[in-house]
Design a protein around this motif. Sequence first.
Motif, PDB file in Angstrom:
ATOM      1  N   THR A  71      22.067 -31.618 -14.424  1.00 45.31           N
ATOM      2  CA  THR A  71      20.881 -31.265 -13.655  1.00 45.31           C
ATOM      3  C   THR A  71      21.296 -30.911 -12.240  1.00 45.31           C
ATOM      4  OG1 THR A  71      19.531 -32.778 -14.954  1.00 45.31           O
ATOM      5  CG2 THR A  71      18.636 -32.099 -12.833  1.00 45.31           C
ATOM      6  N   ILE A  72      20.808 -29.773 -11.779  1.00 44.62           N
ATOM      7  CA  ILE A  72      21.001 -29.324 -10.399  1.00 44.62           C
ATOM      8  C   ILE A  72      19.622 -29.345  -9.748  1.00 44.62           C
ATOM      9  CG2 ILE A  72      21.758 -27.441  -8.885  1.00 44.62           C
ATOM     10  CD1 ILE A  72      24.043 -28.504 -10.610  1.00 44.62           C
ATOM     11  N   LEU A  73      19.443 -30.141  -8.701  1.00 40.92           N
ATOM     12  CA  LEU A  73      18.130 -30.228  -8.065  1.00 40.92           C
ATOM     13  C   LEU A  73      17.952 -29.196  -6.954  1.00 40.92           C
ATOM     14  CD1 LEU A  73      17.759 -34.110  -7.946  1.00 40.92           C
ATOM     15  CD2 LEU A  73      16.807 -32.503  -9.614  1.00 40.92           C
ATOM     16  N   ASN A  74      19.000 -28.875  -6.243  1.00 39.17           N
ATOM     17  CA  ASN A  74      18.891 -27.908  -5.156  1.00 39.17           C
ATOM     18  C   ASN A  74      19.677 -26.648  -5.509  1.00 39.17           C
ATOM     19  OD1 ASN A  74      17.215 -29.460  -3.395  1.00 39.17           O
ATOM     20  ND2 ASN A  74      18.969 -30.787  -3.053  1.00 39.17           N
ATOM     21  N   GLU A  75      20.879 -26.517  -4.981  1.00 41.15           N
ATOM     22  CA  GLU A  75      21.672 -25.339  -5.295  1.00 41.15           C
ATOM     23  C   GLU A  75      22.986 -25.730  -5.947  1.00 41.15           C
ATOM     24  OE1 GLU A  75      24.063 -22.835  -2.183  1.00 41.15           O
ATOM     25  OE2 GLU A  75      22.669 -24.096  -1.067  1.00 41.15           O
ATOM     26  N   LEU A  76      23.466 -24.879  -6.827  1.00 45.56           N
ATOM     27  CA  LEU A  76      24.723 -25.126  -7.515  1.00 45.56           C
ATOM     28  C   LEU A  76      25.883 -24.919  -6.565  1.00 45.56           C
ATOM     29  CD1 LEU A  76      26.389 -25.629 -10.099  1.00 45.56           C
ATOM     30  CD2 LEU A  76      26.228 -23.187 -10.555  1.00 45.56           C
ATOM     31  N   MET A  77      26.749 -25.923  -6.488  1.00 45.27           N
ATOM     32  CA  MET A  77      27.978 -25.805  -5.708  1.00 45.27           C
ATOM     33  C   MET A  77      29.119 -25.724  -6.711  1.00 45.27           C
ATOM     34  SD  MET A  77      27.081 -28.600  -2.717  1.00 45.27           S
ATOM     35  CE  MET A  77      28.732 -28.577  -2.071  1.00 45.27           C
ATOM     36  N   ILE A  78      29.764 -24.563  -6.760  1.00 47.93           N
ATOM     37  CA  ILE A  78      30.815 -24.328  -7.746  1.00 47.93           C
ATOM     38  C   ILE A  78      31.948 -23.579  -7.068  1.00 47.93           C
ATOM     39  CG2 ILE A  78      29.703 -22.206  -8.542  1.00 47.93           C
ATOM     40  CD1 ILE A  78      30.709 -22.816 -11.364  1.00 47.93           C
ATOM     41  N   ARG A  79      33.189 -23.945  -7.409  1.00 44.85           N
ATOM     42  CA  ARG A  79      34.333 -23.251  -6.815  1.00 44.85           C
ATOM     43  C   ARG A  79      35.507 -23.326  -7.779  1.00 44.85           C
ATOM     44  NH1 ARG A  79      38.312 -26.398  -4.257  1.00 44.85           N
ATOM     45  NH2 ARG A  79      37.920 -28.620  -4.414  1.00 44.85           N
ATOM     46  N   GLU A  80      36.390 -22.348  -7.670  1.00 42.19           N
ATOM     47  CA  GLU A  80      37.613 -22.345  -8.470  1.00 42.19           C
ATOM     48  C   GLU A  80      38.567 -23.385  -7.909  1.00 42.19           C
ATOM     49  OE1 GLU A  80      41.111 -19.290 -10.042  1.00 42.19           O
ATOM     50  OE2 GLU A  80      39.512 -18.508  -8.775  1.00 42.19           O
ATOM     51  N   ILE A  81      39.313 -24.052  -8.806  1.00 46.97           N
ATOM     52  CA  ILE A  81      40.301 -25.036  -8.378  1.00 46.97           C
ATOM     53  C   ILE A  81      41.674 -24.647  -8.912  1.00 46.97           C
ATOM     54  CG2 ILE A  81      38.676 -26.949  -8.153  1.00 46.97           C
ATOM     55  CD1 ILE A  81      39.642 -27.962 -10.898  1.00 46.97           C
ATOM     56  N   GLN A  82      42.700 -25.191  -8.293  1.00 53.51           N
ATOM     57  CA  GLN A  82      44.069 -24.961  -8.743  1.00 53.51           C
ATOM     58  C   GLN A  82      44.416 -26.011  -9.790  1.00 53.51           C
ATOM     59  OE1 GLN A  82      45.775 -22.228  -7.660  1.00 53.51           O
ATOM     60  NE2 GLN A  82      43.814 -21.815  -6.663  1.00 53.51           N
ATOM     61  N   GLY A  83      45.189 -25.628 -10.766  1.00 53.75           N
ATOM     62  CA  GLY A  83      45.593 -26.563 -11.808  1.00 53.75           C
ATOM     63  C   GLY A  83      44.611 -26.567 -12.961  1.00 53.75           C
ATOM     64  N   GLU A  84      45.000 -27.234 -14.021  1.00 49.59           N
ATOM     65  CA  GLU A  84      44.192 -27.295 -15.228  1.00 49.59           C
ATOM     66  C   GLU A  84      43.605 -28.690 -15.356  1.00 49.59           C
ATOM     67  OE1 GLU A  84      46.522 -25.914 -18.530  1.00 49.59           O
ATOM     68  OE2 GLU A  84      46.833 -23.961 -17.607  1.00 49.59           O
ATOM     69  N   LYS A  85      42.673 -29.005 -14.477  1.00 50.42           N
ATOM     70  CA  LYS A  85      42.094 -30.337 -14.396  1.00 50.42           C
ATOM     71  C   LYS A  85      40.787 -30.395 -15.187  1.00 50.42           C
ATOM     72  CE  LYS A  85      42.686 -32.543 -10.601  1.00 50.42           C
ATOM     73  NZ  LYS A  85      42.659 -33.025  -9.234  1.00 50.42           N
ATOM     74  N   LYS A  86      40.677 -31.419 -16.049  1.00 47.75           N
ATOM     75  CA  LYS A  86      39.441 -31.674 -16.795  1.00 47.75           C
ATOM     76  C   LYS A  86      39.058 -33.117 -16.541  1.00 47.75           C
ATOM     77  CE  LYS A  86      40.164 -28.437 -20.614  1.00 47.75           C
ATOM     78  NZ  LYS A  86      40.189 -28.315 -22.086  1.00 47.75           N
ATOM     79  N   GLU A  87      37.937 -33.316 -15.826  1.00 45.83           N
ATOM     80  CA  GLU A  87      37.498 -34.669 -15.535  1.00 45.83           C
ATOM     81  C   GLU A  87      36.056 -34.700 -15.053  1.00 45.83           C
ATOM     82  OE1 GLU A  87      40.038 -36.285 -12.511  1.00 45.83           O
ATOM     83  OE2 GLU A  87      39.339 -34.890 -11.001  1.00 45.83           O
ATOM     84  N   ILE A  88      35.509 -35.902 -15.110  1.00 46.19           N
ATOM     85  CA  ILE A  88      34.167 -36.169 -14.608  1.00 46.19           C
ATOM     86  C   ILE A  88      34.329 -37.283 -13.586  1.00 46.19           C
ATOM     87  CG2 ILE A  88      31.838 -36.921 -15.215  1.00 46.19           C
ATOM     88  CD1 ILE A  88      32.610 -36.064 -18.151  1.00 46.19           C
ATOM     89  N   GLU A  89      33.988 -37.007 -12.330  1.00 46.14           N
ATOM     90  CA  GLU A  89      34.198 -37.981 -11.256  1.00 46.14           C
ATOM     91  C   GLU A  89      32.883 -38.296 -10.559  1.00 46.14           C
ATOM     92  OE1 GLU A  89      36.328 -38.335  -6.884  1.00 46.14           O
ATOM     93  OE2 GLU A  89      36.896 -36.674  -8.191  1.00 46.14           O
ATOM     94  N   ARG A  90      32.524 -39.558 -10.587  1.00 47.92           N
ATOM     95  CA  ARG A  90      31.289 -39.990  -9.920  1.00 47.92           C
ATOM     96  C   ARG A  90      31.483 -39.931  -8.410  1.00 47.92           C
ATOM     97  NH1 ARG A  90      27.811 -45.289 -11.605  1.00 47.92           N
ATOM     98  NH2 ARG A  90      25.909 -44.675 -10.516  1.00 47.92           N
ATOM     99  N   ILE A  91      30.437 -39.525  -7.715  1.00 42.57           N
ATOM    100  CA  ILE A  91      30.463 -39.446  -6.260  1.00 42.57           C
ATOM    101  C   ILE A  91      29.715 -40.667  -5.723  1.00 42.57           C
ATOM    102  CG2 ILE A  91      29.780 -38.118  -4.233  1.00 42.57           C
ATOM    103  CD1 ILE A  91      29.784 -35.625  -6.099  1.00 42.57           C
TER     104      ILE A  91
END
Length: 129
Positions: free
Chosen positions: A51-71
């Motif tokens: 769920t995105i409530l305001n605006e989607l923040m998305i960016r390309e990252i370096q490396g092949e990282k797959k994870e879910i990290e709580r903020i």
Amino acid sequence: MVYTALVKRLDPQIEEEVIIEIEGIEFTGFAFICPYKIEVGKSYPVSIGFTILNELMIREIQGEKKEIERIGLGYEYYIRGLLHEDKIDAGLVFTDEDEYFFDYPELVDKYIEMKVDRISIEFLRTTTD
């Protein structure tokens, strides 16, 4: 994609909040569709999204990282993984029900990081329900 989720905790104050574990990955999400009573310690078929409530923040990252990290201690998460046209593979596949990724064709087939306001969980009916 349908997963089998183990319910680890139900919040007594916030009815929709549930902590689940899928394939060794534990996270807090919101059960926006739950057509039956769920219990801690039991497993259920689910699909997951975001769920995105305001605006989607998305960016390309370096490396092949797959994870879910709580903020912090809230419900926001960073989801990192391989972007496809209608989903992101972060070790678990999150579907893009609202077609956010349609606006980012240049990021398809690249590793990205996106910030979501919450992870949504749909508990699915089975033939025995």
